[in-house]
Design a protein around this motif. Sequence first.
Motif, PDB file in Angstrom:
ATOM      1  N   UNK A   1      57.102  -2.758  68.323  1.00 41.99           N
ATOM      2  CA  UNK A   1      58.157  -1.827  68.761  1.00 41.99           C
ATOM      3  C   UNK A   1      59.342  -1.768  67.793  1.00 41.99           C
ATOM      4  N   UNK A   2      59.688  -2.913  67.204  1.00 44.78           N
ATOM      5  CA  UNK A   2      60.809  -2.927  66.249  1.00 44.78           C
ATOM      6  C   UNK A   2      60.478  -2.079  65.037  1.00 44.78           C
ATOM      7  N   UNK A   3      59.286  -2.261  64.486  1.00 45.56           N
ATOM      8  CA  UNK A   3      58.893  -1.500  63.302  1.00 45.56           C
ATOM      9  C   UNK A   3      58.666  -0.025  63.627  1.00 45.56           C
ATOM     10  N   UNK A   4      58.239   0.270  64.845  1.00 48.38           N
ATOM     11  CA  UNK A   4      57.992   1.661  65.220  1.00 48.38           C
ATOM     12  C   UNK A   4      59.297   2.450  65.308  1.00 48.38           C
TER      13      UNK A   4
ATOM     14  N   UNK B   1      62.441   4.389  57.569  1.00 47.91           N
ATOM     15  CA  UNK B   1      62.006   3.878  56.270  1.00 47.91           C
ATOM     16  C   UNK B   1      63.054   2.938  55.684  1.00 47.91           C
ATOM     17  N   UNK B   2      64.327   3.257  55.863  1.00 49.40           N
ATOM     18  CA  UNK B   2      65.397   2.396  55.365  1.00 49.40           C
ATOM     19  C   UNK B   2      65.431   1.059  56.079  1.00 49.40           C
ATOM     20  N   UNK B   3      65.308   1.109  57.396  1.00 47.33           N
ATOM     21  CA  UNK B   3      65.284  -0.137  58.184  1.00 47.33           C
ATOM     22  C   UNK B   3      64.092  -0.994  57.844  1.00 47.33           C
ATOM     23  N   UNK B   4      62.945  -0.358  57.664  1.00 44.91           N
ATOM     24  CA  UNK B   4      61.735  -1.093  57.304  1.00 44.91           C
ATOM     25  C   UNK B   4      61.900  -1.763  55.948  1.00 44.91           C
ATOM     26  N   UNK B   5      62.537  -1.074  55.014  1.00 43.93           N
ATOM     27  CA  UNK B   5      62.772  -1.647  53.689  1.00 43.93           C
ATOM     28  C   UNK B   5      63.652  -2.893  53.784  1.00 43.93           C
TER      29      UNK B   5
ATOM     30  N   UNK C   1      64.391  -8.705  53.449  1.00 40.49           N
ATOM     31  CA  UNK C   1      64.902  -9.929  54.076  1.00 40.49           C
ATOM     32  C   UNK C   1      63.764 -10.903  54.341  1.00 40.49           C
ATOM     33  N   UNK C   2      62.632 -10.407  54.829  1.00 42.89           N
ATOM     34  CA  UNK C   2      61.487 -11.261  55.090  1.00 42.89           C
ATOM     35  C   UNK C   2      61.021 -11.968  53.814  1.00 42.89           C
TER      36      UNK C   2
END
Length: 116
Positions: free
Chosen positions: A47-50, A54-58, A63-64
């Motif tokens: 749900x977080x990734x959905x 694109x910016x948030x995913x980057x 960070x990961x």
Amino acid sequence: MKAAWRAWKHRDDEADEQQTTEGGLKALEVAAVTFANGGETVGVYVPVFATAGAGGMSVYVIVFLALVAVWCLAGRYFATRPLIAKALSRWGHILLPLVLTALGLLILVNGGAFGL
């Protein structure tokens, strides 16, 4: 806990120690543990990734990867210290399950899981 108890109970058995160092873990056992531990991760992060663009995913990916590098460097640092490496090789198979169990219980208690 069961594995920690078994390891503690048979800590002086040479045959058991030789089997663990020579045979290692079987691929199926590793796959089963990985699969069992991954369920809640998928349930939380999908749900977080959905919802992240694109910016948030980057940002998540950067960070990961940065924090994985920090963990790897910290692990290498501690594992190359003779005193810590000796303690981990002797007690790590007992301490790791205890620490992970305590951490899981702490998360459950602080999350209010027992107050339902």
